[in-house]
Design an enzyme around this catalytic site. Sequence first.
Site, PDB file in Angstrom:
ATOM      1  N   ASN A 215       0.962  -1.172   0.292  1.00 54.59           N
ATOM      2  CA  ASN A 215       0.000  -0.250  -0.113  1.00 54.59           C
ATOM      3  C   ASN A 215       1.049   1.318   0.059  1.00 54.59           C
ATOM      4  OD1 ASN A 215      -1.464   2.382   1.081  1.00 54.59           O
ATOM      5  ND2 ASN A 215      -3.143   0.971   1.623  1.00 54.59           N
TER       6      ASN A 215
ATOM      7  N   ARG B 158      -7.029  12.993   1.264  1.00 53.30           N
ATOM      8  CA  ARG B 158      -5.613  13.325   2.144  1.00 53.30           C
ATOM      9  C   ARG B 158      -4.268  12.691   1.756  1.00 53.30           C
ATOM     10  NH1 ARG B 158      -7.359  10.143   7.430  1.00 53.30           N
ATOM     11  NH2 ARG B 158      -9.324  11.020   7.021  1.00 53.30           N
TER      12      ARG B 158
ATOM     13  N   HIS C  79      -4.088  -4.195   7.888  1.00 51.31           N
ATOM     14  CA  HIS C  79      -4.061  -3.042   8.696  1.00 51.31           C
ATOM     15  C   HIS C  79      -3.192  -3.250   9.976  1.00 51.31           C
ATOM     16  CE1 HIS C  79      -6.118   0.775   9.753  1.00 51.31           C
ATOM     17  NE2 HIS C  79      -5.745   0.328  11.019  1.00 51.31           N
TER      18      HIS C  79
ATOM     19  N   GLY D  39       0.996  -1.370   4.436  1.00 54.79           N
ATOM     20  CA  GLY D  39       1.402  -0.207   3.990  1.00 54.79           C
ATOM     21  C   GLY D  39       2.308   0.783   4.801  1.00 54.79           C
ATOM     22  N   HIS D  40       1.858   1.179   6.285  1.00 56.34           N
ATOM     23  CA  HIS D  40       2.406   2.199   6.803  1.00 56.34           C
ATOM     24  C   HIS D  40       3.892   1.564   7.388  1.00 56.34           C
ATOM     25  CE1 HIS D  40       3.276   4.584  10.429  1.00 56.34           C
ATOM     26  NE2 HIS D  40       2.735   5.341   9.741  1.00 56.34           N
TER      27      HIS D  40
ATOM     28  N   ARG E 288      -9.593   8.074  -0.769  1.00 57.70           N
ATOM     29  CA  ARG E 288     -10.440   8.673   0.181  1.00 57.70           C
ATOM     30  C   ARG E 288     -11.082   9.729  -0.369  1.00 57.70           C
ATOM     31  NH1 ARG E 288      -8.785   6.661   5.664  1.00 57.70           N
ATOM     32  NH2 ARG E 288     -10.697   7.980   6.279  1.00 57.70           N
TER      33      ARG E 288
ATOM     34  N   THR F 231      -7.267   6.471  10.255  1.00 53.26           N
ATOM     35  CA  THR F 231      -7.061   5.504   9.049  1.00 53.26           C
ATOM     36  C   THR F 231      -8.274   4.669   9.191  1.00 53.26           C
ATOM     37  OG1 THR F 231      -5.716   3.657   8.586  1.00 53.26           O
ATOM     38  CG2 THR F 231      -5.681   4.170  10.921  1.00 53.26           C
ATOM     39  N   THR F 232      -8.347   3.590   8.535  1.00 55.02           N
ATOM     40  CA  THR F 232      -9.616   2.906   8.345  1.00 55.02           C
ATOM     41  C   THR F 232      -9.909   2.246   9.709  1.00 55.02           C
ATOM     42  OG1 THR F 232      -9.101   2.453   6.127  1.00 55.02           O
ATOM     43  CG2 THR F 232     -10.930   1.241   6.858  1.00 55.02           C
TER      44      THR F 232
HETATM   45  N1  PXP Z   1      -5.913  -2.607   4.053  1.00 60.62           N
HETATM   46  C1  PXP Z   1      -6.939  -1.983   4.162  1.00 60.62           C
HETATM   47  C2  PXP Z   1      -8.186  -2.433   3.764  1.00 60.62           C
HETATM   48  C3  PXP Z   1      -6.489  -0.651   4.738  1.00 60.62           C
HETATM   49  O1  PXP Z   1      -7.741   0.384   4.692  1.00 60.62           O
HETATM   50  C4  PXP Z   1      -5.312  -0.079   4.915  1.00 60.62           C
HETATM   51  C5  PXP Z   1      -5.185   1.052   5.326  1.00 60.62           C
HETATM   52  O2  PXP Z   1      -5.419   1.993   4.478  1.00 60.62           O
HETATM   53  C6  PXP Z   1      -4.576  -1.117   4.952  1.00 60.62           C
HETATM   54  C7  PXP Z   1      -4.804  -2.494   4.388  1.00 60.62           C
HETATM   55  C8  PXP Z   1      -3.061  -0.941   5.144  1.00 60.62           C
HETATM   56  O3  PXP Z   1      -2.552  -0.618   6.569  1.00 60.62           O
HETATM   57  P1  PXP Z   1      -1.356  -0.229   7.176  1.00 60.62           P
HETATM   58  O4  PXP Z   1      -1.123   1.080   6.458  1.00 60.62           O
HETATM   59  O5  PXP Z   1      -1.758  -0.143   8.893  1.00 60.62           O
HETATM   60  O6  PXP Z   1      -0.403  -1.422   6.519  1.00 60.62           O
END
Ligand code: PXP
Length: 261
Positions: free
Chosen positions: A12, A54, A205, A227-228, A50, A105-106
């Site tokens: 991500n 953002r 997530h 992602g993060h 989004r 975040t989500t």
């Molecule tokens: N999957 C989904 C559906 C998400 O909404 C997010 C956050 O945008 C991620 C994965 C990635 O999460 P993280 O950035 O915490 O790894």
Amino acid sequence: MKSAIRPRLGVNVDHVATVREARGTHYPEPVTAASLAELAGADQITIHLREDRRHIQDRDVRLLRETVETRLNLEMGATREMLEIADDIQPDMVTLVPERREEQTTEGGLDVVGNASRLADYLSELSECGAHLSLFIDPDPDQIAASARLDVDIVELHTGDYCEAAGPFTNAHRPSNFDRKQELKRLREAARVADSLDLVVAAGHGLDYKNVLDVAAIPQFEEFNIGHSIVSRAVLVGFEQAVREMIDALHTGRRTALELL
Ligand code: PXP
């Protein structure tokens, strides 16, 4: 046998755009990070457009559609505007996520049980863009069963509660409301239920280089969207290296599952 499946990594790149938007510059480009991630072995590029734009912008989505060579997974809220964008862009995969403007975040998965008929209508329109369809839900058997009834291909199980419990901040300064073992058990059982309903099972997530090991050991998880933690490590070691290290972590976790057989 599921444990023999090589876990796939979706990288991500939202937070590459977060750095850019923080200063309103034209760099760094998520599209460059996506190419480097693919060179390092990523199986998919994931972005969340989004409603408030953002981080990822419409231009990023268009550029990524033109350049991603693996698979482009567009995460979005179930709105009319996003339906039109998906129709126009034709991503390889769409993941529907809940979206509240004020959240960091989500937070939490989609309530498929409570919105089944609205989602059925929405998914029937969305399917015309030809993408694989995924729902981001909590690891809850009722939400999984409701998703299977909507005939989607994939469910992405929200790993946020597990990650909060497994995090380095679960100490006196920031106690977690969640129990790590309990949350892992919840994920294990949910993945089994989803797999038994013939859904592809993804996780996402809050996953990082350490807490991902125990989740990757659950053989039903075929795909991880992360992602993060990758973008954070990339700042220090470079994007390709950060992606390679996450792929290694997924494989290390999955090997544990094989050794337990
Ligand atoms: N999957 C989904 C559906 C998400 O909404 C997010 C956050 O945008 C991620 C994965 C990635 O999460 P993280 O950035 O915490 O790894």
